[in-house]
Design a protein around this motif. Structure first.
Motif, PDB file in Angstrom:
ATOM      1  N   MET A  52       0.849  -1.193   0.000  1.00 42.31           N
ATOM      2  CA  MET A  52       0.000   0.000   0.000  1.00 42.31           C
ATOM      3  C   MET A  52       0.883   1.242   0.000  1.00 42.31           C
ATOM      4  SD  MET A  52      -2.868  -1.203   2.773  1.00 42.31           S
ATOM      5  CE  MET A  52      -4.157  -0.061   2.275  1.00 42.31           C
ATOM      6  N   SER A  53       0.468   2.270  -0.722  1.00 44.12           N
ATOM      7  CA  SER A  53       1.280   3.496  -0.824  1.00 44.12           C
ATOM      8  C   SER A  53       1.129   4.345   0.441  1.00 44.12           C
ATOM      9  CB  SER A  53       0.813   4.323  -2.015  1.00 44.12           C
ATOM     10  OG  SER A  53       0.949   3.567  -3.196  1.00 44.12           O
ATOM     11  N   TYR A  54       2.198   5.045   0.773  1.00 45.35           N
ATOM     12  CA  TYR A  54       2.145   5.980   1.910  1.00 45.35           C
ATOM     13  C   TYR A  54       1.274   7.183   1.569  1.00 45.35           C
ATOM     14  CZ  TYR A  54       5.496   3.641   4.888  1.00 45.35           C
ATOM     15  OH  TYR A  54       6.089   2.739   5.725  1.00 45.35           O
ATOM     16  N   PRO A  55       0.771   7.903   2.606  1.00 42.48           N
ATOM     17  CA  PRO A  55      -0.147   9.024   2.357  1.00 42.48           C
ATOM     18  C   PRO A  55       0.382  10.055   1.360  1.00 42.48           C
ATOM     19  CG  PRO A  55      -0.129   8.490   4.678  1.00 42.48           C
ATOM     20  CD  PRO A  55       0.924   7.635   4.043  1.00 42.48           C
ATOM     21  N   GLU A  56       1.727  10.311   1.361  1.00 41.93           N
ATOM     22  CA  GLU A  56       2.241  11.360   0.447  1.00 41.93           C
ATOM     23  C   GLU A  56       2.029  11.029  -1.016  1.00 41.93           C
ATOM     24  OE1 GLU A  56       6.010   9.355   2.234  1.00 41.93           O
ATOM     25  OE2 GLU A  56       4.012   9.967   2.922  1.00 41.93           O
ATOM     26  N   LYS A  57       1.753   9.745  -1.335  1.00 42.60           N
ATOM     27  CA  LYS A  57       1.489   9.382  -2.731  1.00 42.60           C
ATOM     28  C   LYS A  57       0.080   9.847  -3.141  1.00 42.60           C
ATOM     29  CE  LYS A  57       5.361   7.595  -3.844  1.00 42.60           C
ATOM     30  NZ  LYS A  57       5.895   6.260  -3.689  1.00 42.60           N
ATOM     31  N   TYR A  58      -0.766  10.111  -2.136  1.00 42.45           N
ATOM     32  CA  TYR A  58      -2.116  10.624  -2.418  1.00 42.45           C
ATOM     33  C   TYR A  58      -2.028  12.139  -2.586  1.00 42.45           C
ATOM     34  CZ  TYR A  58      -3.888   6.100  -0.759  1.00 42.45           C
ATOM     35  OH  TYR A  58      -4.149   4.764  -0.605  1.00 42.45           O
ATOM     36  N   ASP A  59      -1.180  12.743  -1.734  1.00 39.95           N
ATOM     37  CA  ASP A  59      -1.032  14.197  -1.773  1.00 39.95           C
ATOM     38  C   ASP A  59       0.283  14.518  -1.080  1.00 39.95           C
ATOM     39  OD1 ASP A  59      -1.053  16.915  -1.406  1.00 39.95           O
ATOM     40  OD2 ASP A  59      -3.171  17.018  -0.806  1.00 39.95           O
ATOM     41  N   VAL A  60       1.130  15.240  -1.767  1.00 36.78           N
ATOM     42  CA  VAL A  60       2.481  15.491  -1.253  1.00 36.78           C
ATOM     43  C   VAL A  60       2.441  16.213   0.102  1.00 36.78           C
ATOM     44  CG1 VAL A  60       3.187  17.735  -2.254  1.00 36.78           C
ATOM     45  CG2 VAL A  60       4.765  15.798  -2.240  1.00 36.78           C
ATOM     46  N   PHE A  72      -6.975  10.431   8.179  1.00 33.88           N
ATOM     47  CA  PHE A  72      -6.704  10.197   6.757  1.00 33.88           C
ATOM     48  C   PHE A  72      -7.462   8.929   6.340  1.00 33.88           C
ATOM     49  CE2 PHE A  72      -3.780   7.741   3.889  1.00 33.88           C
ATOM     50  CZ  PHE A  72      -4.015   8.479   2.738  1.00 33.88           C
ATOM     51  N   LEU A  73      -8.533   9.123   5.511  1.00 31.95           N
ATOM     52  CA  LEU A  73      -9.365   7.982   5.098  1.00 31.95           C
ATOM     53  C   LEU A  73      -9.578   8.066   3.584  1.00 31.95           C
ATOM     54  CD1 LEU A  73     -12.063   8.390   7.918  1.00 31.95           C
ATOM     55  CD2 LEU A  73     -10.322   6.600   7.851  1.00 31.95           C
ATOM     56  N   PRO A  74      -8.684   7.451   2.808  1.00 34.35           N
ATOM     57  CA  PRO A  74      -8.808   7.588   1.347  1.00 34.35           C
ATOM     58  C   PRO A  74     -10.098   6.969   0.815  1.00 34.35           C
ATOM     59  CG  PRO A  74      -6.901   6.234   1.949  1.00 34.35           C
ATOM     60  CD  PRO A  74      -7.574   6.595   3.207  1.00 34.35           C
ATOM     61  N   LEU A 174      -4.786   1.948   8.282  1.00 40.59           N
ATOM     62  CA  LEU A 174      -5.519   3.107   8.804  1.00 40.59           C
ATOM     63  C   LEU A 174      -5.270   3.301  10.293  1.00 40.59           C
ATOM     64  CD1 LEU A 174      -8.994   2.879   7.017  1.00 40.59           C
ATOM     65  CD2 LEU A 174      -7.081   4.394   6.466  1.00 40.59           C
ATOM     66  N   MET A 175      -5.299   2.227  11.060  1.00 35.30           N
ATOM     67  CA  MET A 175      -5.071   2.370  12.505  1.00 35.30           C
ATOM     68  C   MET A 175      -3.636   2.801  12.762  1.00 35.30           C
ATOM     69  SD  MET A 175      -7.095  -0.376  14.740  1.00 35.30           S
ATOM     70  CE  MET A 175      -8.824  -0.744  14.577  1.00 35.30           C
ATOM     71  N   GLY A 176      -2.706   2.171  12.062  1.00 33.83           N
ATOM     72  CA  GLY A 176      -1.289   2.501  12.251  1.00 33.83           C
ATOM     73  C   GLY A 176      -1.004   3.950  11.908  1.00 33.83           C
ATOM     74  N   ILE A 177      -1.416   4.378  10.702  1.00 36.01           N
ATOM     75  CA  ILE A 177      -1.090   5.735  10.248  1.00 36.01           C
ATOM     76  C   ILE A 177      -1.837   6.787  11.061  1.00 36.01           C
ATOM     77  CG2 ILE A 177      -1.488   7.350   8.323  1.00 36.01           C
ATOM     78  CD1 ILE A 177      -0.357   5.109   6.513  1.00 36.01           C
ATOM     79  N   ASN A 178      -3.157   6.623  11.211  1.00 29.85           N
ATOM     80  CA  ASN A 178      -3.926   7.658  11.913  1.00 29.85           C
ATOM     81  C   ASN A 178      -3.561   7.764  13.388  1.00 29.85           C
ATOM     82  OD1 ASN A 178      -5.909   9.004  10.051  1.00 29.85           O
ATOM     83  ND2 ASN A 178      -6.339   6.857   9.585  1.00 29.85           N
ATOM     84  N   PHE A 179      -3.555   6.612  14.073  1.00 25.81           N
ATOM     85  CA  PHE A 179      -3.345   6.680  15.518  1.00 25.81           C
ATOM     86  C   PHE A 179      -1.882   6.947  15.884  1.00 25.81           C
ATOM     87  CE2 PHE A 179      -7.392   3.920  16.153  1.00 25.81           C
ATOM     88  CZ  PHE A 179      -8.186   5.050  15.997  1.00 25.81           C
TER      89      PHE A 179
END
Length: 668
Positions: A52-60, A72-74, A174-179
């Motif tokens: 899975m891509s890291y959040p910056e791949k969705y938006d720098v 962050f919930l794509p 989602l749990m890892g990145i958000n929390f």
């Protein structure tokens, strides 16, 4: 020119690809990353090829951690090829897209993770329009590979398993990145300043935080435990010049002290004086020291062999016996699986399936050729000659309802030629599985048990003795703790006592007992506790009855422990395998407990896991699960932002750090 179409086989690892090529007689030329013959192509992943891509791949902008961008919930998830394995991904993709390939056999590991590994590749290769079949096998023997290919089902039949695999990954992501971002931004400074470090990231995870919680809570129970003494009364009774036996007083119904507040428990008093007082009364009331034998019962007890090993049980056993951690056990068992010696290791089941039970004599037959321990050959031959396998389907060792993906870990009877070249520890583990397997065909062990009750006035003294009179399956298992003196000295004359007989009171003494603190987890017992949603149930039979859904899966549990050690939240002792938290681990626990406490709740964590199983079994829809997950993240993010309790936490940290010599390092 006639266009010959070919089949493509995709495995999870190069070594497995070689086994498939051999079993299916694909004797072709070995190219870079695949093997090709005139009929078929075999290629392989190298574990995960896509992630899975890291959040910056969705938006720098999302590269910078900020509370404004949480949660962050794509809407749609992005995936990418893992950098180091691009070459192999492209090889697999190019094979999938070949025009002369019309059918694909998916041969990744038969489980949720193996399914996920293939589906990600398939997605990123553009989901090519081919006939796709799923090979599901229980071991890597030739016979099983051939059967798996012959009986391969349409890949669509595994769509719900695939959906559960995608959901599990999204959930951890989602749990890892958000929390982790949320708690690091809100509490990171407080924790860093307290520990005198530059910047501490607070790592949180669905399973990881829960396991950290189990370790910290147990440590605190041990710390807060106060030893309580209690006082028991032991009587010695003389039958004749040679024979004296002991009995323990208990406040059973009819006793002066039945349910008395002076008792600590049924067999002991809170105060020594009370016990001494009772001894005085008993001496006075026994006329000339004569005591009545009120009752003698003799009975035979049968004990059956334990159930077969699943991964958790063998990890626990190896932690106890060989002092190795679950991750090491898994890698040794995986090696034995790849050498075709054992069946698939990542299993939760401790029983066999009906279809395997029907042909189990084949495994036993093959084991008569075992060159390691000559005893094994005799045991296997004995089972075959006495046809002890013929009734196994009617026993507790065979139960289709207790099997999800795979049956228990058993020897295949193959690969025996590899035994002598195994590492010493692998031999020991193979031997454990081998003996556990053969023991289930043996008759039960039979114990003879004698219980004697002696009575002084209204008070009763209890004695029991038990010896093994028929070894049964113990001949195979050879446990360390079973005494096999077929008649203990005590037993001989206890058996001759009769109801109504009079014996002499030799002595009465007070014996101090002490309560013992809860035991710390070991690397093995915590795996068992994870399997039972946070409860460490010592009794093996009971464990089997209450097993519903655990924390994590058999494939992931050992990795979670390894990760917690790597980030220095817990540590384990190599010699004893005992697991304890570090100061950092306790501080992170306090942060989670005061911000998102539900992450520490084993029942909740297990219910997420159960939800994934329900998705697999098509009992709930995946989008319902996803909604529930997103709501959980939104709700807890809002909650933490409103809390404002960072300063209050410092008091918690102070009370913990006094247990560590150097708060800066968290070393005791």
């Amino acid at each position: 020119m006639v266009h010959i179409s070919k089949a493509l086989f995709i495995t999870e690892k190069p070594s497995v690809a070689a086994e498939f090529a051999k079993a299916l007689k694909i004797n072709g030329r070995k190219s870079d990353g695949y093997i090709e013959s005139d009929k078929a192509v075999v290629t392989w992943c190298v574990g995960h090829l896509v992630t899975m891509s890291y959040p910056e791949k969705y938006d720098v902008k999302l590269k910078k951690w900020s509370l404004d961008t949480l949660p962050f919930l794509p809407k749609a998830y992005k995936y990418e090829v893992i950098e180091g394995v691009k070459k192999q991904f492209n090889i697999v993709k190019s094979q999938l897209l070949r025009e002369d390939i019309d059918r694909v056999y998916v041969c990744t590991d038969s489980g949720r993770e193996g399914e996920y590994i293939y589906r990600l590749v398939d997605d990123l290769a553009g989901n090519p329009n081919k006939q796709k079949r799923r090979v599901w096998i229980d071991s890597q023997t030739e016979e099983e590979i051939i059967r798996g290919v012959k009986e391969a089902k349409d890949l669509k039949e595994y769509d719900t398993l695939s959906e559960a695999a995608y959901l599990r990954a999204k959930e951890d992501y989602l749990m890892g990145i958000n929390f982790s971002r949320l708690l690091s931004l809100v509490y990171g400074k407080t924790v860093s300043n307290y520990l005198g470090k530059n910047y501490i990231v607070i790592a949180v995870g669905r399973v990881m935080s829960c396991v950290l919680g189990m370790v910290v809570q147990r440590e605190r129970e041990v710390r807060e435990f106060i030893v309580t003494p209690f006082y028991k009364i032991i009587g010695s009774f003389k039958v004749d010049e040679e024979s004296i036996y002991e009995g323990e007083w208990k406040a059973v119904e009819g006793s002066e002290y039945f349910d008395s507040p002076l008792l600590y428990n049924e067999g002991g008093f809170k105060k020594q004086e009370t016990a001494e007082k009772l001894i005085g009364e008993l001496r006075d009331s026994s006329i000339e020291g004569k005591i009545l034998v009120e009752n003698v019962t003799k009975k035979k007890e049968n004990k059956n062999a334990p159930l077969l090993f699943n991964l958790a049980e063998i990890q626990n056993e190896c932690s106890k016996k060989f002092k190795i951690n679950p991750e090491q056990t898994l890698s040794h068992i995986q090696a034995l699986y790849e050498k075709k010696m054992l069946t698939y290791p990542r299993t939760d089941a401790r029983v066999l399936s009906t279809s395997v039970a029907k042909e189990i004599n084949k495994n036993i037959q093959k084991l008569t050729n075992f060159k390691g321990d000559p005893e094994i050959k005799n045991i296997a031959t004995n089972i075959l000659e006495k046809k002890w396998y013929s009734n196994i389907a009617k026993t507790k060792y065979v139960d289709d309802s207790k099997i999800t993906d795979h049956y228990a870990i058993i020897p295949t009877g193959e690969g025996l030629q590899n035994y002598l070249s195994l590492k010493d520890i692998e031999k020991k583990i193979y031997d454990l599985v081998l003996r556990r397997f053969l023991s289930i065909f043996y008759p039960p062990a039979v114990y003879s048990k004698v219980s004697v009750i002696a009575k002084i006035h209204k008070e009763r003294f209890f004695t029991t003795d038990k010896v093994c009179v028929e070894l049964g399956y113990l001949q195979v298992l050879k446990p360390d703790n079973d005494s096999n003196d077929s008649e203990s000295k005590n037993m001989k004359f206890l058996s001759t006592l009769k109801k109504g007989q009079v014996v002499n009171l030799e002595d009465l003494i007070v014996k101090e007992g002490k309560t013992s603190p809860p035991k710390r987890f070991t690397t093995g017992s915590i795996i068992i506790a994870m399997e039972n949603a946070g409860k460490l149930i010592e009794d093996e039979e009971l464990r089997e009855h209450i097993k519903g859904s655990g924390i994590g899966t058999s494939a992931t549990r050992s990795g979670i422990l390894t990760k917690l050690e790597k980030i220095e939240y817990i540590k384990s002792n190599n010699k004893t395998q005992v697991v304890m938290p570090t100061l950092l681990g306790e501080i992170i626990y306090d942060v989670v407990k005061n911000s998102i406490p539900t992450l520490l709740n084993p029942e909740l964590t297990a219910s997420w896991e159960k939800g994934l199983t329900m998705v697999t079994q098509n009992e709930i829809a995946g989008n319902l699960y996803m909604d529930k997950l997103e709501n959980y993240i939104i709700k807890n993010t809002d909650r933490v932002l409103k809390l404002n309790n960072a300063l209050r936490l410092k008091n918690n940290f102070d009370s913990v750090s006094s247990f560590y010599k150097n708060p800066q390092t968290g070393v005791e």
